[in-house]
Every structure is written in C-alpha cells, then in structure tokens.
Design an enzyme around this catalytic site. Structure first.
Site, PDB file in Angstrom:
ATOM      1  N   ASP A  85      41.709  46.976  45.540  1.00 41.53           N
ATOM      2  CA  ASP A  85      41.314  45.719  46.189  1.00 41.53           C
ATOM      3  C   ASP A  85      41.642  44.483  45.344  1.00 41.53           C
ATOM      4  O   ASP A  85      41.653  43.370  45.864  1.00 41.53           O
ATOM      5  CB  ASP A  85      39.810  45.730  46.488  1.00 41.53           C
ATOM      6  CG  ASP A  85      39.446  46.783  47.514  1.00 41.53           C
ATOM      7  OD1 ASP A  85      40.354  47.216  48.248  1.00 41.53           O
ATOM      8  OD2 ASP A  85      38.268  47.170  47.581  1.00 41.53           O
ATOM      9  N   GLU A 126      40.697  45.189  56.378  1.00 37.76           N
ATOM     10  CA  GLU A 126      39.545  45.992  56.824  1.00 37.76           C
ATOM     11  C   GLU A 126      38.293  45.123  57.037  1.00 37.76           C
ATOM     12  O   GLU A 126      37.535  45.321  57.977  1.00 37.76           O
ATOM     13  CB  GLU A 126      39.302  47.032  55.717  1.00 37.76           C
ATOM     14  CG  GLU A 126      38.206  48.006  55.928  1.00 37.76           C
ATOM     15  CD  GLU A 126      37.956  48.812  54.644  1.00 37.76           C
ATOM     16  OE1 GLU A 126      38.606  48.560  53.599  1.00 37.76           O
ATOM     17  OE2 GLU A 126      37.100  49.689  54.699  1.00 37.76           O
ATOM     18  N   GLY A 133      35.609  54.230  44.194  1.00 41.80           N
ATOM     19  CA  GLY A 133      36.800  54.736  44.887  1.00 41.80           C
ATOM     20  C   GLY A 133      37.938  54.958  43.897  1.00 41.80           C
ATOM     21  O   GLY A 133      38.148  54.139  43.014  1.00 41.80           O
ATOM     22  N   GLY A 184      31.238  47.483  41.463  1.00 38.42           N
ATOM     23  CA  GLY A 184      29.966  48.203  41.336  1.00 38.42           C
ATOM     24  C   GLY A 184      29.862  48.870  39.970  1.00 38.42           C
ATOM     25  O   GLY A 184      28.820  48.808  39.290  1.00 38.42           O
ATOM     26  N   MET A 231      43.215  48.384  53.812  1.00 31.89           N
ATOM     27  CA  MET A 231      41.934  48.420  53.094  1.00 31.89           C
ATOM     28  C   MET A 231      41.640  47.108  52.374  1.00 31.89           C
ATOM     29  O   MET A 231      42.560  46.411  51.947  1.00 31.89           O
ATOM     30  CB  MET A 231      41.920  49.548  52.064  1.00 31.89           C
ATOM     31  CG  MET A 231      41.395  50.852  52.616  1.00 31.89           C
ATOM     32  SD  MET A 231      41.127  52.004  51.267  1.00 31.89           S
ATOM     33  CE  MET A 231      40.366  53.341  52.171  1.00 31.89           C
ATOM     34  N   GLY A 232      40.396  46.835  52.213  1.00 27.22           N
ATOM     35  CA  GLY A 232      39.951  45.586  51.572  1.00 27.22           C
ATOM     36  C   GLY A 232      38.782  45.070  52.363  1.00 27.22           C
ATOM     37  O   GLY A 232      38.952  44.331  53.328  1.00 27.22           O
ATOM     38  N   ARG A 288      30.553  57.593  44.230  1.00 25.28           N
ATOM     39  CA  ARG A 288      29.916  56.274  44.344  1.00 25.28           C
ATOM     40  C   ARG A 288      28.430  56.412  44.036  1.00 25.28           C
ATOM     41  O   ARG A 288      27.751  57.251  44.638  1.00 25.28           O
ATOM     42  CB  ARG A 288      30.113  55.711  45.755  1.00 25.28           C
ATOM     43  CG  ARG A 288      31.564  55.370  46.057  1.00 25.28           C
ATOM     44  CD  ARG A 288      31.673  54.512  47.304  1.00 25.28           C
ATOM     45  NE  ARG A 288      33.070  54.312  47.693  1.00 25.28           N
ATOM     46  CZ  ARG A 288      33.855  53.362  47.200  1.00 25.28           C
ATOM     47  NH1 ARG A 288      33.414  52.524  46.289  1.00 25.28           N
ATOM     48  NH2 ARG A 288      35.103  53.240  47.622  1.00 25.28           N
TER      49      ARG A 288
END
Ligand code: F6P
Length: 356
Positions: free
Chosen positions: A138, A233, A12, A115, A180-181, A76
């Site tokens: 994050d 999230e 992201g 990732g 988000m998170g 991704r």
C-alpha cells in the site's frame, strides 16, 4: 558479548519480506560472525504472544532472496485489540514482553506496515529494543518515501491493466479494475498511470458518479469506445464521504464500490462494462529487482542499527537515502496520497480523470 536478535513478519505479506530478512541476517553474520544468534518468530506477533520461535541457522537465509511471501509466516493481530484481554484471558502485551525476556533477546525486528509499527512502538515504550522495517504494497507508511513490496505490486497491477487494455479495445468495453489499497491510493495511482488508465478513483479523492459517465462519454466523443477505470479498493463516492467505513460497507452491501461503479457506467453510457479484481494476486510471487534492492538496503541498515545499539526506530527511505525514524514519531500516522501530489498532476495533465 553475543547478541540475540528476534525477527518477525506481521500483517499482510508482500514480496521482499524474505529479501529483507536475508539482508539483515547476512549483514549481521558478516559483521558479528558467531557473535550473533537469530531467532525466527512464527506468524508475526501471534508467535511472540504464544512463544513460538526457533533458532535460525545461516543456511535458513540462503536461497530466499527471490522467494515471495515470508519464510517466518505472518498473521494479523489488530492493534486495536492488542491491549484488550479477551475471553481466552491472554494478556497479549505481557506475553510478548515475557517471551522476549525468555528468549533473552537483545532486540526484536518487526517487519510490517502501519499496524505492525503501532505495536512495535508499544513494545518499545514497554522497554523492549525494537527496530521496524517498512513493508506494504500500500506504500502508506508515514516517514518513508517508499515501502518494499509496493513496486512489485505496481509491476503486477500494470501487467493486469495491460492485458485488460487489449480485450477492452477488442470488445469496445469499459473494463473496471479494482486495485488493493483500503486507505491509500498509491498503488492505484501508480498502476493507473503506468497502465494508461483513463479514470482513477482514489480513497483520498471522493468521486462523483456523474463525472465518471462524463469521462467515459468524452472518450467516446474522441473516438475511443473502450475505457480503463482503476478503482482503489477503498475508493468511495462524494455521497459516501460523511459515512464511517463500516456504514459505507453496510449501505452498499459489499466491501467495495466497484459493483456500483460498473452498474452506473453500464446504465448511464450503454457501454458493456466488465470488472476484475486481482486482489491478493498483487501481493504474491517473487519481488521485483527494485524491491530486492530496497529490502536488502533496509535489512543491511537494520543490521547496522543493531550493531550500533540504535533501537526504538524504524528504517526508511528519504530522498534516495536510507535513514531511520523514531518509532514514536511515525506510529499511528498515515501517508495518504496528497490531492496535489505531483503524479496526480501528471495524470491530470494527460487527461486522466479522477472524477472528484
Ligand atoms: O497489504 C495491505 C493490503 O493489501 C490492503 O491493501 C488490503 O486491504 C489488505 O491488505 C487485505 O489483506 P488481507 O485480506 O490479507 O487481510
């Protein structure tokens, strides 16, 4: 001997990626002049797999300090599948190694989150010279106090809460904001404290519905009919604690717990409750001054690693100093919010309810 450096941005996006790319490039040109060539790899590991790259020129790195997103593009490539040969018969790891060799790279910079760092470590174990740079809104990357992108997202999330505050107060409503998170609640914790939230629900602290209603009613008793609830999230209730993520989503019928929280508050308190999800808005736009500085510091440090031939590492901040960690020491580890984190204690001292 000329050094050939490849750069990719993966996962992201976030504000500060271009500032970091610029930091690396400017510091490399400053140190090595014409003795360095930089190759921009398109769309993260996808570009490395498919051999999509171009030689960058000095001017490509001009005017990008303030630009959001990434000039290289991103995508991704889930780590879980990176070693799996699918229906397309592409051996992704072999392709990446081949393309690194075809490009005659001396090293590869990978800007990304968890990732990205797992794949970076895998490539490093396969003999490539890799240096990671930690980005993510994050802030959940192990081994660094902070990642770039995080504080810009905190600023944006805080502005969102500020604006919800005034309308919540005017209408005597509960406003639920989903931040988000997915796995870590850092962004919710920081925006919640900065925005003066009344309730914060984090993935690290499974919540009880009853306690949410109690917290809202306590505010009513204290003369505040409106409340601000921040829901990460990835937050989930105590009754969902034993379920795997996929089971939770299937049982809920929606990706996050926010609609249930809204319904529960409405039913139990009788107070009109609305929700809003800024979503990717939190990730867009120009980096804050803090993130420009942090990303630049990380970029310059990475350039120094390249000059010194330090590979198999990722750049980090620890106790206010820029350092590097071995990729093998950090890959695959997470950095959740500790239940006793100082900011959680601060929030509790203010009466903010975590409802756990
Ligand atoms: O960048 C990390 C993150 O923002 C997570 O908090 C979120 O779950 C995820 O990205 C969503 O990203 P996308 O929709 O781009 O895959």
């Amino acid at each position: 001997m000329k050094k050939r450096v490849g750069i990719l941005t993966s996962g992201g996006d976030c504000p500060g990626l271009n500032a970091a790319i610029r930091g690396v490039a400017k510091a490399l040109y400053e140190r090595m002049g014409d003795q360095v060539e930089i190759y921009g790899i398109a769309d993260g590991y996808t570009g490395l797999i498919n051999g999509e790259y171009k030689k960058m020129e000095r001017l490509d790195f001009s005017g990008i300090l303030t630009r959001g997103g990434t000039i290289l593009g991103t995508s991704r490539q889930p780590y879980k599948k990176i070693q799996v040969i699918g229906e397309d018969h592409v051996d992704k790891v072999a392709n990446m190694i081949d393309n690194y060799k075809k490009m005659k790279l001396d090293c590869l910079l990978t800007l990304g989150g968890n990732g990205t760092h797992k794949t970076a470590n895998l490539l490093s174990q396969n003999g490539l010279n890799v240096i990671g740079l930690p980005k993510t809104i994050d802030n959940d990357l192990y081994g660094t106090d902070v990642t770039f992108g995080f504080h810009t997202a905190v600023d944006i999330g805080t502005e969102v809460i500020d604006r919800l505050h005034t309308t919540a107060a005017s209408h005597s409503r509960v406003m639920v904001v989903e931040i988000m998170g997915n796995k870590a609640g850092w962004l919710s914790l920081y925006t919640g404290v900065a925005g003066g939230a009344d309730i914060i629900l984090l993935p690290e602290l499974p919540f009880s519905y009853e306690k949410i209603a109690q917290a809202v009613m306590k505010r009513v008793e204290n003369g505040h009919v409106f409340s601000i609830v921040v829901v990460a999230e990835g937050a989930f209730s105590k009754s969902e604690e034993k379920m795997k993520r996929k089971e939770r989503l299937a049982a809920r019928g929606c990706p996050t717990v926010t609609p249930q929280v809204v319904r529960y508050i409405t039913e139990q308190t009788g107070i009109e409750t609305r929700s809003m999800t800024p979503g990717h808005y939190l990730r867009g736009g120009s980096p804050s001054a803090y993130d420009r500085v942090l990303a630049t510091q990380f970029g310059v440090y990475a350039a120094k690693c390249i000059a010194d031939g330090i590979y198999g590492v990722t750049v980090a901040e620890s106790g206010g100093r820029i350092i590097h960690n071995k990729l093998s020491d950090i890959a695959g580890k997470a950095k959740p919010v500790p239940a006793d984190h100082q900011l959680v204690q601060v929030a509790k001292s203010l009466g903010i309810a975590f409802c756990n």
